[in-house]
Design a protein around this motif. Structure first.
Motif, PDB file in Angstrom:
ATOM      1  N   ARG A   1      28.073  24.312  -3.661  1.00 49.86           N
ATOM      2  CA  ARG A   1      28.777  25.344  -4.421  1.00 49.86           C
ATOM      3  C   ARG A   1      30.030  24.754  -5.078  1.00 49.86           C
ATOM      4  O   ARG A   1      30.339  25.070  -6.234  1.00 49.86           O
ATOM      5  CB  ARG A   1      29.130  26.514  -3.500  1.00 49.86           C
TER       6      ARG A   1
ATOM      7  N   VAL B   1      30.907  24.808  -9.162  1.00 52.37           N
ATOM      8  CA  VAL B   1      32.141  25.324  -9.750  1.00 52.37           C
ATOM      9  C   VAL B   1      32.867  24.224 -10.529  1.00 52.37           C
ATOM     10  O   VAL B   1      33.324  24.446 -11.654  1.00 52.37           O
ATOM     11  CB  VAL B   1      33.050  25.941  -8.664  1.00 52.37           C
TER      12      VAL B   1
ATOM     13  N   TYR C   1      33.337  24.539 -14.751  1.00 46.77           N
ATOM     14  CA  TYR C   1      34.636  24.520 -15.424  1.00 46.77           C
ATOM     15  C   TYR C   1      34.983  23.137 -15.981  1.00 46.77           C
ATOM     16  O   TYR C   1      36.082  22.952 -16.499  1.00 46.77           O
ATOM     17  CB  TYR C   1      35.739  25.016 -14.476  1.00 46.77           C
TER      18      TYR C   1
ATOM     19  N   GLU D   1      37.051  30.842  -9.127  1.00 49.41           N
ATOM     20  CA  GLU D   1      36.075  31.622  -8.380  1.00 49.41           C
ATOM     21  C   GLU D   1      36.537  31.746  -6.934  1.00 49.41           C
ATOM     22  O   GLU D   1      37.678  32.134  -6.703  1.00 49.41           O
ATOM     23  CB  GLU D   1      34.675  31.063  -8.587  1.00 49.41           C
ATOM     24  N   GLU D   2      35.701  31.369  -5.947  1.00 50.19           N
ATOM     25  CA  GLU D   2      36.118  31.556  -4.552  1.00 50.19           C
ATOM     26  C   GLU D   2      36.923  30.397  -3.991  1.00 50.19           C
ATOM     27  O   GLU D   2      37.344  30.431  -2.829  1.00 50.19           O
ATOM     28  CB  GLU D   2      34.893  31.822  -3.649  1.00 50.19           C
TER      29      GLU D   2
END
Length: 175
Positions: A19, A23, A27, A105-106
């Protein structure tokens, strides 16, 4: 041996590493920071992260041109315009440093810059020492590190506790 200077290893890692890779790619973080030789350091590469662990990206930044670095990040749209960014100028081990913190995000993201190659910075050197120790000591040791981190103990002090190091930040640099 993993080449931590490239992100490819994340693609075949655990779910959080995969993950993180997604991300960072989405980006174009490393592409946009390319001229600063970015390297992902910290706990996520070592699989000893806990919930809330950040993506630590260390860079080589000539702080005489600090404003250029901040402009590059701004103009490259590395950080979306609706994201709050905290910028700090700090002295670490008598060396000027810059730290940017924000969310993608997270993931909490920390970009850390010093006027030296990332592989010469303590964050990378600590990570490499910790990697070697984890390889040598095995899964039980790794789980004990994670448990200490869940109790609120930072990474280097956690290694220090389990290895009886007097000054873990300095002692880990000797491995």
């Amino acid at each position: 041996m993993i080449d931590f200077t490239k992100l490819d290893y994340l693609k075949s890692g655990n779910e959080r590493q995969k993950r993180a890779y997604e991300v960072l790619q989405k980006y174009q973080v490393f592409e946009k920071l390319k001229s600063y030789s970015p390297v992902l350091a910290g706990t996520i590469p070592l699989e000893i992260d806990i919930e809330g662990s950040d993506l630590d990206i260390i860079c080589e930044v000539d702080l005489e041109f600090r404003e250029d670095f901040l402009d590059d990040i701004s103009f490259s749209r590395l950080i979306p315009s609706d994201v709050d960014v905290k910028v700090e100028n700090v002295i670490i081990n008598e060396e000027k440093s810059i730290v940017l913190n924000f969310m993608l995000e997270e993931f909490p993201i920390e970009i850390f810059g010093q006027n030296r190659s990332p592989v010469q910075q303590n964050a990378y050197r600590h990570m490499m020492a910790e990697y070697r120790i984890l390889q040598e000591k095995g899964e039980d040791f790794k789980h004990r590190i994670i448990e200490l981190k869940r109790q609120g103990i930072k990474t280097e002090p956690a290694f220090g506790l389990l290895m009886e190091l007097k000054n873990p930040y300095e002692d880990l640099l000797k491995f």
